[in-house]
Design an enzyme around this catalytic site. Sequence first.
Site, PDB file in Angstrom:
ATOM      1  N   ASP A  39      -2.823 -11.716   3.290  1.00 12.73           N
ATOM      2  CA  ASP A  39      -2.719 -10.938   2.047  1.00 12.73           C
ATOM      3  C   ASP A  39      -3.975 -11.204   1.223  1.00 12.73           C
ATOM      4  O   ASP A  39      -4.379 -12.352   1.030  1.00 12.73           O
ATOM      5  CB  ASP A  39      -1.476 -11.373   1.264  1.00 12.73           C
ATOM      6  CG  ASP A  39      -1.206 -10.477   0.063  1.00 12.73           C
ATOM      7  OD1 ASP A  39      -0.132  -9.849   0.032  1.00 12.73           O
ATOM      8  OD2 ASP A  39      -2.064 -10.398  -0.840  1.00 12.73           O
ATOM      9  N   ILE A  40      -4.570 -10.133   0.739  1.00 11.68           N
ATOM     10  CA  ILE A  40      -5.831 -10.261   0.010  1.00 11.68           C
ATOM     11  C   ILE A  40      -5.656 -11.071  -1.281  1.00 11.68           C
ATOM     12  O   ILE A  40      -6.609 -11.691  -1.760  1.00 11.68           O
ATOM     13  CB  ILE A  40      -6.424  -8.842  -0.278  1.00 11.68           C
ATOM     14  CG1 ILE A  40      -7.916  -8.918  -0.538  1.00 11.68           C
ATOM     15  CG2 ILE A  40      -5.687  -8.158  -1.417  1.00 11.68           C
ATOM     16  CD1 ILE A  40      -8.584  -7.548  -0.483  1.00 11.68           C
ATOM     17  N   GLN A 102       7.613  -3.209  -4.738  1.00 14.06           N
ATOM     18  CA  GLN A 102       6.734  -2.775  -3.652  1.00 14.06           C
ATOM     19  C   GLN A 102       5.539  -2.027  -4.226  1.00 14.06           C
ATOM     20  O   GLN A 102       5.710  -1.093  -5.016  1.00 14.06           O
ATOM     21  CB  GLN A 102       7.488  -1.879  -2.671  1.00 14.06           C
ATOM     22  CG  GLN A 102       6.663  -1.510  -1.438  1.00 14.06           C
ATOM     23  CD  GLN A 102       7.440  -0.668  -0.424  1.00 14.06           C
ATOM     24  OE1 GLN A 102       8.472  -0.076  -0.760  1.00 14.06           O
ATOM     25  NE2 GLN A 102       6.943  -0.611   0.795  1.00 14.06           N
ATOM     26  N   HIS A 108       6.420  -4.051   5.083  1.00 11.81           N
ATOM     27  CA  HIS A 108       5.794  -5.347   5.366  1.00 11.81           C
ATOM     28  C   HIS A 108       6.627  -6.473   4.793  1.00 11.81           C
ATOM     29  O   HIS A 108       7.358  -6.296   3.831  1.00 11.81           O
ATOM     30  CB  HIS A 108       4.378  -5.409   4.796  1.00 11.81           C
ATOM     31  CG  HIS A 108       4.317  -5.182   3.318  1.00 11.81           C
ATOM     32  ND1 HIS A 108       4.332  -3.921   2.756  1.00 11.81           N
ATOM     33  CD2 HIS A 108       4.266  -6.044   2.280  1.00 11.81           C
ATOM     34  CE1 HIS A 108       4.280  -4.017   1.443  1.00 11.81           C
ATOM     35  NE2 HIS A 108       4.251  -5.302   1.119  1.00 11.81           N
ATOM     36  N   HIS A 110       6.260 -10.447   3.342  1.00  7.05           N
ATOM     37  CA  HIS A 110       5.380 -11.537   2.917  1.00  7.05           C
ATOM     38  C   HIS A 110       5.884 -12.846   3.522  1.00  7.05           C
ATOM     39  O   HIS A 110       7.087 -13.129   3.481  1.00  7.05           O
ATOM     40  CB  HIS A 110       5.413 -11.695   1.393  1.00  7.05           C
ATOM     41  CG  HIS A 110       4.865 -10.538   0.635  1.00  7.05           C
ATOM     42  ND1 HIS A 110       3.618 -10.568   0.052  1.00  7.05           N
ATOM     43  CD2 HIS A 110       5.399  -9.317   0.334  1.00  7.05           C
ATOM     44  CE1 HIS A 110       3.403  -9.420  -0.581  1.00  7.05           C
ATOM     45  NE2 HIS A 110       4.471  -8.641  -0.418  1.00  7.05           N
TER      46      HIS A 110
HETATM   47  P1  5GP Z   1       4.031  -5.478  -2.070  1.00  4.56           P
HETATM   48  O1  5GP Z   1       3.829  -5.602  -3.562  1.00  4.56           O
HETATM   49  O2  5GP Z   1       4.013  -4.024  -1.638  1.00  4.56           O
HETATM   50  O3  5GP Z   1       5.211  -6.225  -1.561  1.00  4.56           O
HETATM   51  O4  5GP Z   1       2.775  -6.215  -1.420  1.00  4.56           O
HETATM   52  C1  5GP Z   1       1.564  -5.591  -1.175  1.00  4.56           C
HETATM   53  C2  5GP Z   1       0.558  -6.676  -0.889  1.00  4.56           C
HETATM   54  O5  5GP Z   1      -0.549  -6.098  -0.259  1.00  4.56           O
HETATM   55  C3  5GP Z   1       0.015  -7.392  -2.150  1.00  4.56           C
HETATM   56  O6  5GP Z   1       0.403  -8.768  -2.110  1.00  4.56           O
HETATM   57  C4  5GP Z   1      -1.483  -7.205  -2.056  1.00  4.56           C
HETATM   58  O7  5GP Z   1      -2.216  -8.365  -2.383  1.00  4.56           O
HETATM   59  C5  5GP Z   1      -1.702  -6.798  -0.612  1.00  4.56           C
HETATM   60  N1  5GP Z   1      -2.811  -5.900  -0.396  1.00  4.56           N
HETATM   61  C6  5GP Z   1      -3.066  -4.755  -1.087  1.00  4.56           C
HETATM   62  N2  5GP Z   1      -4.179  -4.165  -0.605  1.00  4.56           N
HETATM   63  C7  5GP Z   1      -4.622  -4.950   0.405  1.00  4.56           C
HETATM   64  C8  5GP Z   1      -5.748  -4.856   1.305  1.00  4.56           C
HETATM   65  O8  5GP Z   1      -6.558  -3.934   1.257  1.00  4.56           O
HETATM   66  N3  5GP Z   1      -5.872  -5.853   2.217  1.00  4.56           N
HETATM   67  C9  5GP Z   1      -5.001  -6.893   2.289  1.00  4.56           C
HETATM   68  N4  5GP Z   1      -5.241  -7.815   3.221  1.00  4.56           N
HETATM   69  N5  5GP Z   1      -3.924  -7.013   1.475  1.00  4.56           N
HETATM   70  C10 5GP Z   1      -3.755  -6.049   0.546  1.00  4.56           C
END
Ligand code: 5GP
Length: 145
Positions: A39-40, A102, A108, A110
Site C-alpha cells: 500500500d502506497i 472504501q 482488496h 488490507h
Molecule cells: P481503501 O480505502 O479503498 O480500503 O484502500 C485503498 C488503499 O489504496 C489506500 O490505503 C491507499 O493508500 C492505496 N492506494 C491508492 N492508490 C494507490 C496506488 O497508486 N498504489 C498503491 N500501491 N496503493 C494505492
Amino acid sequence: MPRFTDASPPDSCIFCRLIAGEIPSARVYEDALTVAFMDIGQVTPGHVLVATRRHAATLWDATPEEVAAVMQGARRVAQAARAAFDPAGVMLLQANGAVAGQTVAHFHMHVVPRHAGDGIDFTWPRQNPAPAVLADYAERLRAAL
Ligand code: 5GP
Ligand code: ZN
C-alpha cells in the site's frame, strides 16, 4: 437499499492499471486470481493490499473463488509479515462502499501489521440491543440467505 456503485471502469481503475503494469508497484505475491502489493500509504511498515486480479468493485461483485483467494493471500502475507516485521498483531481490513471507507473501487484486503501505540484507532459504537432485536436481525438475514 442503496448500493455502492462502481464508478471506475477497468480502463480507468488505478488498481487495474497497477495490475496491468501501467503504473509501478512493489509487488509481494501473485497467483491466478490475486495480486498483492505494498500500500502506497504504509499505515505501518509492511502494510500490503491483496487485490483481485480481475476488476470487481466490491465483495458483492467478486466471485466466491476470488474472495477465497484474497483471504488465502492475506493469510500468506500475514505469515510473511510476522517473520519480516515482528508485529505484536496483524489486522485485516476490507471496506466496501464509500460509506464503509472504501476509496478505491477494486476489491482488496488490507494486511496491516500492528504494534502497540501505532496510532490506528477506530470508533466502534456499540448499541447492545435486546436479545429479541438480535433474533429479529438474525431472522432477516436467514431469510435473505
Ligand atoms: P481503501 O480505502 O479503498 O480500503 O484502500 C485503498 C488503499 O489504496 C489506500 O490505503 C491507499 O493508500 C492505496 N492506494 C491508492 N492508490 C494507490 C496506488 O497508486 N498504489 C498503491 N500501491 N496503493 C494505492
Ligand atoms: Zn480495477
